[in-house]
Write a protein that holds these residues in place. Structure first.
Motif, PDB file in Angstrom:
ATOM      1  N   VAL A  76       0.839  -1.197   0.000  1.00  0.00           N
ATOM      2  CA  VAL A  76       0.000   0.000   0.000  1.00  0.00           C
ATOM      3  C   VAL A  76       0.877   1.251   0.000  1.00  0.00           C
ATOM      4  O   VAL A  76       0.602   2.243  -0.682  1.00  0.00           O
ATOM      5  CB  VAL A  76      -0.914  -0.005   1.245  1.00  0.00           C
ATOM      6  N   PHE A  77       1.988   1.158   0.743  1.00  0.00           N
ATOM      7  CA  PHE A  77       2.941   2.261   0.844  1.00  0.00           C
ATOM      8  C   PHE A  77       3.430   2.660  -0.545  1.00  0.00           C
ATOM      9  O   PHE A  77       3.407   3.840  -0.912  1.00  0.00           O
ATOM     10  CB  PHE A  77       4.088   1.801   1.747  1.00  0.00           C
ATOM     11  N   ILE A  78       3.835   1.663  -1.339  1.00  0.00           N
ATOM     12  CA  ILE A  78       4.331   1.940  -2.689  1.00  0.00           C
ATOM     13  C   ILE A  78       3.192   2.500  -3.537  1.00  0.00           C
ATOM     14  O   ILE A  78       3.348   3.498  -4.244  1.00  0.00           O
ATOM     15  CB  ILE A  78       4.886   0.659  -3.339  1.00  0.00           C
ATOM     16  N   GLY A  79       2.014   1.865  -3.424  1.00  0.00           N
ATOM     17  CA  GLY A  79       0.875   2.291  -4.231  1.00  0.00           C
ATOM     18  C   GLY A  79       0.502   3.736  -3.969  1.00  0.00           C
ATOM     19  O   GLY A  79       0.215   4.499  -4.891  1.00  0.00           O
ATOM     20  N   GLN A  80       0.542   4.133  -2.678  1.00  0.00           N
ATOM     21  CA  GLN A  80       0.175   5.504  -2.333  1.00  0.00           C
ATOM     22  C   GLN A  80       1.187   6.523  -2.837  1.00  0.00           C
ATOM     23  O   GLN A  80       0.856   7.657  -3.108  1.00  0.00           O
ATOM     24  CB  GLN A  80       0.053   5.631  -0.804  1.00  0.00           C
ATOM     25  N   ARG A  81       2.455   6.096  -2.930  1.00  0.00           N
ATOM     26  CA  ARG A  81       3.506   7.040  -3.282  1.00  0.00           C
ATOM     27  C   ARG A  81       4.005   6.879  -4.714  1.00  0.00           C
ATOM     28  O   ARG A  81       4.979   7.525  -5.088  1.00  0.00           O
ATOM     29  CB  ARG A  81       4.705   6.848  -2.332  1.00  0.00           C
ATOM     30  N   ILE A  82       3.348   6.016  -5.501  1.00  0.00           N
ATOM     31  CA  ILE A  82       3.946   5.641  -6.784  1.00  0.00           C
ATOM     32  C   ILE A  82       4.160   6.852  -7.696  1.00  0.00           C
ATOM     33  O   ILE A  82       5.179   6.950  -8.383  1.00  0.00           O
ATOM     34  CB  ILE A  82       3.107   4.535  -7.486  1.00  0.00           C
ATOM     35  N   ASP A  83       3.224   7.813  -7.666  1.00  0.00           N
ATOM     36  CA  ASP A  83       3.383   8.988  -8.523  1.00  0.00           C
ATOM     37  C   ASP A  83       4.666   9.731  -8.185  1.00  0.00           C
ATOM     38  O   ASP A  83       5.419  10.136  -9.063  1.00  0.00           O
ATOM     39  CB  ASP A  83       2.189   9.934  -8.356  1.00  0.00           C
ATOM     40  N   GLN A  84       4.909   9.873  -6.874  1.00  0.00           N
ATOM     41  CA  GLN A  84       6.117  10.568  -6.450  1.00  0.00           C
ATOM     42  C   GLN A  84       7.367   9.780  -6.838  1.00  0.00           C
ATOM     43  O   GLN A  84       8.362  10.353  -7.259  1.00  0.00           O
ATOM     44  CB  GLN A  84       6.066  10.748  -4.937  1.00  0.00           C
ATOM     45  N   PHE A  85       7.290   8.461  -6.690  1.00  0.00           N
ATOM     46  CA  PHE A  85       8.454   7.641  -7.019  1.00  0.00           C
ATOM     47  C   PHE A  85       8.772   7.723  -8.509  1.00  0.00           C
ATOM     48  O   PHE A  85       9.925   7.620  -8.903  1.00  0.00           O
ATOM     49  CB  PHE A  85       8.222   6.179  -6.629  1.00  0.00           C
ATOM     50  N   LEU A  86       7.749   7.861  -9.334  1.00  0.00           N
ATOM     51  CA  LEU A  86       7.991   7.903 -10.782  1.00  0.00           C
ATOM     52  C   LEU A  86       8.350   9.309 -11.248  1.00  0.00           C
ATOM     53  O   LEU A  86       9.235   9.483 -12.072  1.00  0.00           O
ATOM     54  CB  LEU A  86       6.764   7.408 -11.551  1.00  0.00           C
ATOM     55  N   TYR A  87       7.635  10.319 -10.737  1.00  0.00           N
ATOM     56  CA  TYR A  87       7.773  11.655 -11.311  1.00  0.00           C
ATOM     57  C   TYR A  87       8.452  12.659 -10.393  1.00  0.00           C
ATOM     58  O   TYR A  87       8.639  13.805 -10.780  1.00  0.00           O
ATOM     59  CB  TYR A  87       6.396  12.203 -11.700  1.00  0.00           C
ATOM     60  N   GLY A  88       8.791  12.286  -9.177  1.00  0.00           N
ATOM     61  CA  GLY A  88       9.381  13.244  -8.259  1.00  0.00           C
ATOM     62  C   GLY A  88       8.370  14.302  -7.878  1.00  0.00           C
ATOM     63  O   GLY A  88       7.214  13.989  -7.595  1.00  0.00           O
ATOM     64  N   VAL A 316      12.677   7.331  -2.476  1.00  0.00           N
ATOM     65  CA  VAL A 316      12.101   6.252  -1.678  1.00  0.00           C
ATOM     66  C   VAL A 316      12.688   6.294  -0.269  1.00  0.00           C
ATOM     67  O   VAL A 316      11.972   6.142   0.723  1.00  0.00           O
ATOM     68  CB  VAL A 316      12.353   4.887  -2.355  1.00  0.00           C
ATOM     69  N   GLN A 317      13.996   6.531  -0.204  1.00  0.00           N
ATOM     70  CA  GLN A 317      14.674   6.657   1.093  1.00  0.00           C
ATOM     71  C   GLN A 317      14.018   7.750   1.929  1.00  0.00           C
ATOM     72  O   GLN A 317      13.772   7.586   3.124  1.00  0.00           O
ATOM     73  CB  GLN A 317      16.157   6.977   0.825  1.00  0.00           C
ATOM     74  N   ALA A 318      13.712   8.889   1.271  1.00  0.00           N
ATOM     75  CA  ALA A 318      13.071   9.993   1.983  1.00  0.00           C
ATOM     76  C   ALA A 318      11.671   9.588   2.438  1.00  0.00           C
ATOM     77  O   ALA A 318      11.243   9.910   3.547  1.00  0.00           O
ATOM     78  CB  ALA A 318      13.017  11.226   1.089  1.00  0.00           C
ATOM     79  N   ALA A 319      10.946   8.869   1.568  1.00  0.00           N
ATOM     80  CA  ALA A 319       9.573   8.482   1.899  1.00  0.00           C
ATOM     81  C   ALA A 319       9.538   7.515   3.073  1.00  0.00           C
ATOM     82  O   ALA A 319       8.593   7.527   3.868  1.00  0.00           O
ATOM     83  CB  ALA A 319       8.899   7.853   0.677  1.00  0.00           C
ATOM     84  N   THR A 320      10.586   6.665   3.208  1.00  0.00           N
ATOM     85  CA  THR A 320      10.567   5.716   4.324  1.00  0.00           C
ATOM     86  C   THR A 320      10.744   6.435   5.653  1.00  0.00           C
ATOM     87  O   THR A 320      10.472   5.869   6.698  1.00  0.00           O
ATOM     88  CB  THR A 320      11.680   4.650   4.190  1.00  0.00           C
ATOM     89  N   ASN A 321      11.231   7.679   5.618  1.00  0.00           N
ATOM     90  CA  ASN A 321      11.380   8.435   6.854  1.00  0.00           C
ATOM     91  C   ASN A 321      10.147   9.267   7.179  1.00  0.00           C
ATOM     92  O   ASN A 321      10.117   9.965   8.176  1.00  0.00           O
ATOM     93  CB  ASN A 321      12.606   9.359   6.768  1.00  0.00           C
ATOM     94  N   ASP A 322       9.148   9.216   6.290  1.00  0.00           N
ATOM     95  CA  ASP A 322       7.895   9.915   6.534  1.00  0.00           C
ATOM     96  C   ASP A 322       7.200   9.259   7.733  1.00  0.00           C
ATOM     97  O   ASP A 322       6.988   8.054   7.753  1.00  0.00           O
ATOM     98  CB  ASP A 322       7.036   9.790   5.252  1.00  0.00           C
ATOM     99  N   PRO A 323       6.848  10.070   8.761  1.00  0.00           N
ATOM    100  CA  PRO A 323       6.251   9.477   9.966  1.00  0.00           C
ATOM    101  C   PRO A 323       5.007   8.634   9.674  1.00  0.00           C
ATOM    102  O   PRO A 323       4.728   7.674  10.386  1.00  0.00           O
ATOM    103  CB  PRO A 323       5.888  10.694  10.829  1.00  0.00           C
ATOM    104  N   LYS A 324       4.283   8.978   8.588  1.00  0.00           N
ATOM    105  CA  LYS A 324       3.078   8.212   8.270  1.00  0.00           C
ATOM    106  C   LYS A 324       3.401   6.777   7.875  1.00  0.00           C
ATOM    107  O   LYS A 324       2.570   5.891   7.982  1.00  0.00           O
ATOM    108  CB  LYS A 324       2.329   8.882   7.102  1.00  0.00           C
TER     109      LYS A 324
END
Lengths: 366, 402
Positions: A76-88, A316-324
């Protein structure tokens, strides 16, 4: 009395089919049998929990970390952030430009890679000369009615691809020139090329990136500023061109001496000889080497995170530090690894396939 | 490769000896002009850069030079093989960083070589499962960026270890989020005897090997020199150890307050970097080894068995020496790659050369030019040494062969 050929008996049951195969390839001898059983057990104990975690116990749908209840991977984590992971941080309304640039490139590469399609020369020309210009205007915007997008908004997989493709396309001509320089009879040209190539090949990319980000601004007059992405690109290109030069040199050396002599005998000048006779043959042989350096470059682009660019790994590294989403680092890394692996593995397969094809085509190659 | 012939246009007048070749069509003169121009352009470019750099540095008030190396560094380094404290100089941080780079590279090279050779040979195994598992390993790990693998081991695996109070314990060693704690051997008086015995054993092994070789040449009898040497190298120091009265104690790590004290520690940064470098480089070494073994023609093995050599001796005397000739040059460049890749340490804070010197020292002093050039010079000299070695090796090998 009849001398008729009797029907042939089938081979013994334990030498054919699945059992025969297993006896031959897995259990030929006591030592091998023990090794097979042990390894099968080991592989199972390692792989079973991995498969369990990645597929069976994983959660695929949802919108927040609360959806991840099965104890497996939380995709779900990847799915929620996929746009950011692809397009910054590219504006949402403009991401079609990245898609368009990507699919254009994909089309061109397919044109180049599928042997049956005609006019490879034109395809190569478009890929190396026209496409970069189109992609530049498409991505940066600010003209032709496109909204300008600052490079600090670039990120994710698209930035990784930009770094790798620009590094590649820019380093190819420099690499060719350096390789020709290294083979040259002119002593100064030769030694300058050798020094350049050996320096960049001798240092790690990370020091080159440090240099590009810290020293480059010092090298130019006060008013001249480079943005971070451009600095990284300059560093990567300088570094990559040295490796490219060695690949090109390998290709040049693979051309039989008779080709050089024949060109000389025809009275061709240096550039005519190179452009009409040597390089077209050499480039074909270099393609596997070029693909291999591209794979290395593609993996190395992840280092730009150290100078503060947000490529796929960094974002992705930055997203893993997101408190959510804290605690889902493994999912993030597995996703990045998967993306990189798909790209690198398919390219390495392509290069191996090409090597085989080229090898049969040039049976007399040393 | 430019030809001795003049270029196409220049060659036509050759039929008419009265007409001289125009100077711009004479390749020798053209080459000269071109090189002079090139030197001028590059010289101008370098002058442009140097003058800009000097004026930029002046504006920022940074003095150039290497005097900063003797200033006090004022920051600590968690892992240091030599005496180091916050009061040490920047020159000393350079040394500490360099030694940490050498440490992780050495550990990585040893482990990656062992793992790589095992995997490379395994990939050629008759056993389908062994060959396939090895192939899967190689294809997975060499196609994933090294930095990602370092992050995975550091942030995903080692960060998930328990805190010091809940350490995992096995046989007097402790594993927790702060590192891996082991008892440290402490040598006492009399341990010199053991070192002496080891030295004698090594010298004796060399002599035995020579003698065995000579005897085999003379009589054809084979002496198991390898086993005898192994026995000597292990046995003699062991005897000396017992005679000297076991002069070795262990300093055990103990939990004091929030952390372990004493013993030896492998910090998690080192462990993560070591694991990642080993696993990544082993995949490449495996491919090198496989290529080397495949490069030995099958006729060589058949010839060996025709001579009646048993399988193990065929491997030791025929296959390995010839395969090593092919393996060693790419292997050295893998070692060099590993050393250069160890600079990724900076991403997880392992105090290697790039991290403590091109990172912290650069940020504190602002001496960008000096620091980056020193760092690059270190790697550059390593790679020049490697290529010198490779040239020497190739020359030696080609002499032996042809």
């Amino acid at each position: 009395m009849k001398y008729e050929l009797q029907p042939t008996l089938p081979p013994p049951a334990n030498t054919i089919g699945a059992i025969g195969w297993a006896r031959k390839h897995l259990f030929n001898g006591p030592l091998n049998s023990i090794a097979t059983v042990l390894l099968a057990w080991l592989a199972f104990t390692i792989l079973a929990p991995v498969v369990q975690w990645v597929l069976i116990d994983a959660n695929w749908t949802g919108t927040a970390r609360e959806s991840c209840t099965d104890g497996g991977a939380c995709w779900v984590f990847i799915g929620q952030r996929i746009d950011q992971f692809l397009y910054g941080f590219y504006p949402d309304s403009e991401t079609w430009r990245l898609d368009l640039a990507f699919f254009l490139l994909l089309g061109l590469i397919l044109w180049l890679a599928i042997p049956k399609l005609p006019a490879k020369g034109i395809a190569a020309l478009i890929t190396l000369v026209i496409y970069p210009v189109i992609a530049f205007f498409l991505l940066t915007g600010g003209s032709f009615g496109l909204e300008a997008v600052d490079t600090h908004q670039w990120g994710g997989l698209s930035l990784t691809l930009v770094l790798a493709v620009v590094g590649m396309v820019a380093s190819l001509p420099i690499g060719v020139l350096l390789a020709l320089g290294r083979q040259s009879d002119m002593p100064i040209v030769k030694s300058l090329s050798v020094v350049y190539i050996e320096i960049w090949r001798g240092v790690p990319l990370i020091t080159v990136l440090f240099m590009a980000s810290v020293m480059l601004p010092l090298f130019f007059p006060e008013g001249m500023t480079f943005d971070k992405l451009l600095r990284a690109l300059i560093g990567i290109t300088m570094f990559q061109s040295a490796y490219m030069a060695e690949v090109v040199r390998g290709g040049l050396q693979a051309i039989p001496k008779g080709q050089y002599e024949a060109a000389d005998a025809l009275g061709l000048g240096y550039w005519q000889k190179m452009i009409l006779i040597i390089l077209p043959q050499a480039l074909k042989m270099m393609i596997p080497g070029i693909v291999n350096t591209f794979i290395a470059l593609f993996k190395d682009t992840s280092l730009v995170l150290i100078i503060g660019l947000f490529d796929l790994l960094a974002i992705v590294q930055a997203a893993t530090n997101d408190p959510k989403w804290i605690g889902y680092a493994t999912e993030g890394y597995v996703f990045v690894a998967f993306v990189f692996w798909i790209f690198c593995f398919s390219m390495s397969r392509y290069s191996q396939h090409l090597e085989k094809r080229l090898h049969t085509g040039h049976g007399n190659r040393a | 490769m430019s030809s001795d012939l003049p270029n196409a246009k220049g060659s036509t007048p050759a039929t008419d000896p009265s007409q001289e070749v125009k100077f711009y069509n004479d390749p020798a003169k053209r080459a000269l002009v071109f090189q002079v121009l090139l030197v001028l352009v590059i010289g101008a470019f370098i002058w442009f850069i140097v003058s800009n750099t000097l004026s930029n540095l002046e504006q920022r008030g940074i003095t150039t030079g290497f005097s900063f190396l003797s200033q006090e560094a004022g920051f600590g380094i968690p892992l240091s093989l030599i005496e180091y404290s916050e009061a040490s100089s920047y020159g000393r941080t350079f040394l500490v960083g360099l030694m940490n780079t050498v440490l992780v590279s050495f550990l990585g090279i040893v482990a990656a070589t062992i793992l790589g050779f095992i995997l490379g040979i395994a990939r050629l195994s008759d056993n389908w499962l062994i060959a396939k598992l090895s192939a899967v390993y190689i294809e997975i790990f060499r196609n994933i960026p090294l930095l990602l693998q370092i992050f995975f081991w550091y942030f995903a695996v080692l960060r998930a270890l328990p805190s010091p109070r809940q350490s995992m314990e096995f046989f007097g060693t402790y594993l927790n989020i702060r590192g891996f704690y082991m008892p440290a051997p402490v040598t006492e008086a009399g341990f010199g005897l053991v070192w002496g015995a080891l030295a004698i054993a090594i010298i004796a092994s060399v002599l035995i090997k020579r003698w065995a070789h000579k005897r085999q040449d003379a009589t054809g009898q084979i002496f198991p020199a390898g086993w005898v040497s192994l026995g000597l190298i292990i046995g003699l120091p062991l005897i000396a150890f017992v005679i000297a009265g076991a002069p070795l104690t262990f300093d055990h790590p103990e939990l004091k307050g929030f952390n372990f004290q004493g013993g030896m520690t492998i910090i998690p940064e080192l462990a993560a970097l070591w694991l990642a470098l080993t696993i990544y480089t082993a995949a490449f070494i495996a491919e090198t080894v496989r290529g080397g073994i495949l490069s030995v023609p099958h006729g060589q093995i058949e010839a060996a068995s025709a001579l009646g050599l048993p399988k193990t001796r065929t491997l030791r005397l025929i296959v390995i020496p010839q395969a090593m000739r092919v393996i060693i040059p790419p292997l050295t460049s893998q070692y060099l790659n590993l050393t250069k890749n160890s600079s990724l340490a900076t991403a997880i804070g392992y105090p290697d050369l790039v991290s403590v010197f091109a990172g912290t020292t650069l940020n504190q002093t602002g001496q960008a030019i000096e620091v980056i050039s020193m760092t690059m010079a270190v790697y550059l000299s390593l790679s020049i040494l490697t290529s010198l070695f490779m040239n020497w090796y190739n020359k030696r090998m080609s002499l032996v062969e042809r």
